[in-house]
Design a protein around this motif. Sequence first.
Motif, PDB file in Angstrom:
ATOM      1  N   GLY A 174      -5.545  -2.265 -11.348  1.00 44.34           N
ATOM      2  CA  GLY A 174      -6.069  -0.949 -11.028  1.00 44.34           C
ATOM      3  C   GLY A 174      -4.946   0.058 -10.812  1.00 44.34           C
ATOM      4  O   GLY A 174      -4.981   1.181 -11.332  1.00 44.34           O
ATOM      5  N   SER A 175      -3.919  -0.357 -10.059  1.00 41.00           N
ATOM      6  CA  SER A 175      -2.811   0.563  -9.759  1.00 41.00           C
ATOM      7  C   SER A 175      -2.139   1.056 -11.034  1.00 41.00           C
ATOM      8  O   SER A 175      -1.829   2.243 -11.185  1.00 41.00           O
ATOM      9  N   VAL A 208     -12.504   1.906 -10.288  1.00 42.30           N
ATOM     10  CA  VAL A 208     -11.976   0.534 -10.229  1.00 42.30           C
ATOM     11  C   VAL A 208     -12.888  -0.367  -9.387  1.00 42.30           C
ATOM     12  O   VAL A 208     -13.168  -1.503  -9.767  1.00 42.30           O
ATOM     13  N   GLN A 209     -13.374   0.139  -8.262  1.00 44.04           N
ATOM     14  CA  GLN A 209     -14.215  -0.697  -7.399  1.00 44.04           C
ATOM     15  C   GLN A 209     -15.710  -0.427  -7.631  1.00 44.04           C
ATOM     16  O   GLN A 209     -16.533  -1.339  -7.588  1.00 44.04           O
ATOM     17  N   ALA A 210     -16.072   0.842  -7.879  1.00 42.53           N
ATOM     18  CA  ALA A 210     -17.497   1.206  -7.947  1.00 42.53           C
ATOM     19  C   ALA A 210     -18.107   1.003  -9.330  1.00 42.53           C
ATOM     20  O   ALA A 210     -19.329   0.994  -9.467  1.00 42.53           O
ATOM     21  N   THR A 234     -10.933   2.024 -14.913  1.00 37.31           N
ATOM     22  CA  THR A 234     -11.719   0.837 -14.581  1.00 37.31           C
ATOM     23  C   THR A 234     -10.811  -0.388 -14.489  1.00 37.31           C
ATOM     24  O   THR A 234      -9.713  -0.399 -15.051  1.00 37.31           O
ATOM     25  N   ALA A 235     -11.271  -1.393 -13.756  1.00 29.67           N
ATOM     26  CA  ALA A 235     -10.531  -2.663 -13.614  1.00 29.67           C
ATOM     27  C   ALA A 235     -11.492  -3.661 -12.962  1.00 29.67           C
ATOM     28  O   ALA A 235     -12.653  -3.733 -13.351  1.00 29.67           O
ATOM     29  N   LYS A 236     -11.038  -4.386 -11.980  1.00 32.84           N
ATOM     30  CA  LYS A 236     -11.835  -5.324 -11.165  1.00 32.84           C
ATOM     31  C   LYS A 236     -12.941  -6.035 -11.925  1.00 32.84           C
ATOM     32  O   LYS A 236     -12.695  -7.022 -12.600  1.00 32.84           O
ATOM     33  N   GLY A 237     -14.202  -5.536 -11.833  1.00 29.49           N
ATOM     34  CA  GLY A 237     -15.355  -6.269 -12.350  1.00 29.49           C
ATOM     35  C   GLY A 237     -15.405  -6.426 -13.859  1.00 29.49           C
ATOM     36  O   GLY A 237     -16.239  -7.172 -14.376  1.00 29.49           O
ATOM     37  N   ALA A 244      -8.203  -0.475 -17.448  1.00 31.97           N
ATOM     38  CA  ALA A 244      -8.213   0.478 -18.563  1.00 31.97           C
ATOM     39  C   ALA A 244      -8.389   1.897 -18.050  1.00 31.97           C
ATOM     40  O   ALA A 244      -8.926   2.112 -16.950  1.00 31.97           O
ATOM     41  N   ILE A 245      -7.938   2.847 -18.864  1.00 30.90           N
ATOM     42  CA  ILE A 245      -8.367   4.228 -18.681  1.00 30.90           C
ATOM     43  C   ILE A 245      -9.060   4.643 -19.977  1.00 30.90           C
ATOM     44  O   ILE A 245      -8.671   4.200 -21.062  1.00 30.90           O
ATOM     45  N   ALA A 246     -10.089   5.460 -19.821  1.00 38.09           N
ATOM     46  CA  ALA A 246     -10.822   5.938 -20.997  1.00 38.09           C
ATOM     47  C   ALA A 246     -10.937   7.454 -20.896  1.00 38.09           C
ATOM     48  O   ALA A 246     -11.159   8.011 -19.809  1.00 38.09           O
TER      49      ALA A 246
END
Length: 428
Positions: free
Chosen positions: A101-102, A236-238, A262-265, A274-276
């Motif tokens: 995420g970072s 990232v979390q939500a 986005t990341a985590k799930g 990723a970034i979009a």
Amino acid sequence: MSSAALSPVLKQATPVVVDHASGAWIHGTDGRDYLDFTTGIGVTSTGHCHPDVVAAAQEQCGKIIHAQYTTVMHQPLLALTEKLGDHLPAGIDSVFYANSGSEAVEAAVRLARMATGRQYIVTVQRGFHGRTVGAASLTTAGTKFSAGFGPLMAGVATTPFPDALRLKMTEAEAVDYALAEFDYLLATRVQPNEVAAILIEPFLGDGGYLALPPAYLTGLRERATEHGALLVLDEVQAGIGRTGKFWGHQHTGGLVPDVIITAKGIASGFPISAIAAPESIMAKAWPGSQGGTYGGNAVAAAAGVATLGVIEREGLVENSRVRGDELLAGLRSGLSEVQQICDIRGTGLMAAVEFGDPTANAGSPDSAEAARLAAAVQQACIDEDLLTLTCGPTGSIVRIIPALIVTAEEVATGTERFVRAVKRVVEG
Ligand SMILES: Cc1ncc(COP(=O)(O)O)c(C=O)c1O
């Protein structure tokens, strides 16, 4: 010969050592079966070791493990991009991958600065965006994340969060207040034409498991557009179904961000982020500014494809919404009499119980007693074979983060265990 041990600074929230795990359960080396309502801080979206995710990763390991994506392309990354595209808002059609995420947050900052030619990133107080120096510079969820290794990255300004509970206001009043403070920030500290991005979580994660009021997010969207800044949402979390919609920002009808992080799930525990953004924005990143040795790893990408497939086939976004409603209702009815609790909230499977001190400090969630209660409850949960975590600026919140595959029965079991743990703590 010397012996090595883990850093003493790593603070473990439970004494559990995992033997193996499956679905919503962790089986410890101590022989106990723990109901896992932490999911590795919101990561194991499809539960532990979902058979489809395991199979995809195992199969990919036999094909190629590491195919560095600026050297050779691999099929899982192309497939993941296509699948993610099915869930991205219209027009957000270009994706860059990293590992954590970072790292993705930092990529978003670089992109925003390059795309606008401006340097300031405005963040919301109590946001958590990561631990690398750039991401930590954006993080105001607690000083422990940024103290002691300054100077931090320059070009960051922070605006208040509309926290109705702490401001002792209605939500509408808190939104008006926070938007006015944002406008003052641009009148007193940062010129609007210096703002590259407003970078926020649609739901505060480590900062307190709190939804951003839709009117606030809409107000920030309007201001970003007016001032030519990008609205960057840290999902990232939500994101990935956690809040009962695929993206957290979808609770704010019609809102379209410029960049999503986005990341985590996304890969059920394999490290990929990723970034979009629209291709027109992504193309403004400078050549060479995106890359990395491990980013978009083939096994992680294959796990990501499998994860999104499971989420779709098993209707896990809807399950998150329905189970989340049950969880919230169970917590509210089981804990309605507990005076030391000042708020019980949740959207989908992102739920929180916030403690206060009803005697010493007029219900304050920021008292030492509130933090003591939350920590004691989190520990008491372990005795009930239930794993939870604390969060919030002063540690006064217990957060509950089940996997998206959690069943009604598991929600009921977890709720009962949680209520018992709270009652044991408050009744001494
Ligand atoms: C909203 C948000 N952004 C960024 C991060 C940082 O992610 P990572 O720990 O993978 O670097 C986190 C981690 O908890 C997070 O919750």
